[in-house]
Write a protein that holds these residues in place. Structure first.
Motif, PDB file in Angstrom:
ATOM      1  N   ASP A  20       0.847  -1.185   0.000  1.00 41.01           N
ATOM      2  CA  ASP A  20       0.000   0.000   0.000  1.00 41.01           C
ATOM      3  C   ASP A  20       0.886   1.239   0.000  1.00 41.01           C
ATOM      4  O   ASP A  20       2.117   1.148  -0.082  1.00 41.01           O
ATOM      5  N   ASP A  21       0.271   2.424   0.095  1.00 36.83           N
ATOM      6  CA  ASP A  21       1.042   3.661   0.030  1.00 36.83           C
ATOM      7  C   ASP A  21       1.905   3.898   1.272  1.00 36.83           C
ATOM      8  O   ASP A  21       2.751   4.787   1.275  1.00 36.83           O
ATOM      9  N   ARG A  22       1.720   3.118   2.326  1.00 39.59           N
ATOM     10  CA  ARG A  22       2.566   3.218   3.523  1.00 39.59           C
ATOM     11  C   ARG A  22       3.743   2.235   3.459  1.00 39.59           C
ATOM     12  O   ARG A  22       4.550   2.173   4.377  1.00 39.59           O
ATOM     13  N   GLY A  23       3.811   1.435   2.392  1.00 40.70           N
ATOM     14  CA  GLY A  23       4.893   0.477   2.225  1.00 40.70           C
ATOM     15  C   GLY A  23       4.669  -0.853   2.918  1.00 40.70           C
ATOM     16  O   GLY A  23       5.588  -1.660   3.040  1.00 40.70           O
ATOM     17  N   GLU A  24       3.453  -1.113   3.370  1.00 38.93           N
ATOM     18  CA  GLU A  24       3.127  -2.365   4.047  1.00 38.93           C
ATOM     19  C   GLU A  24       2.533  -3.357   3.048  1.00 38.93           C
ATOM     20  O   GLU A  24       1.779  -2.984   2.160  1.00 38.93           O
TER      21      GLU A  24
END
Length: 153
Positions: A20-24
């Motif tokens: 996702d956009d948080r890198g998770e």
């Protein structure tokens, strides 16, 4: 919601991580060895969410997608232009000339998602910008179909 579909380096069966956009990591994709290529889609915990399977005998590449939201097929609509039909939903995906950027449109022509291939990477990677909530799995399935189609040309 932005997603990054990234193939693991040196992955012969087609293993992907989806961030996702948080890198998770939010999704995992596992290629399955068979006569007909297929992919198993799972959430981050490994629970199965769906399957993408290439159809064995078709003139233009065609795929069958089964998700918890339902079943649909993705078929290349032209041998010369990068475009795909998503049936029975009535959606289309239109690509540019090098087949790196796609727009996913619903039956009314409204933009659902945008997909772009990231170049100059060790392995295949696609950035998927999902504009309409609830279309994440459909967009992910389409990205897998496009990547498989481009790989097998």
């Amino acid at each position: 919601m932005k997603l990054l579909l990234r193939q693991r380096p040196l992955s012969f069966l087609g293993r992907y991580d989806v961030y996702d956009d948080r890198g998770e990591v939010v999704f995992l994709v596992q290629g399955q060895f068979a006569m007909v290529p297929s992919f198993l889609l799972c959430d981050a915990s490994g629970e199965e969410l769906g399957k993408v399977r290439r159809k064995a005998w078709s003139f233009l590449p065609s795929f069958r997608c089964e998700t918890e939201a339902g079943e649909f097929s993705v078929s290349r609509s032209s041998a010369f232009f990068p475009s795909y039909k998503i049936s029975p939903l009535g959606y289309v995906a239109k690509g540019d000339f090098p087949a790196w950027n796609y727009s996913i449109l619903d039956g009314n022509g409204d933009l659902l998602a945008k997909m772009s291939k990231k170049i100059f990477r060790l392995s295949d990677a696609y950035e998927i910008d999902v504009l309409k909530e609830g279309q994440e799995l459909l967009s992910l399935c389409l990205a897998l179909c496009v990547d498989d189609d481009l790989y097998r040309r």
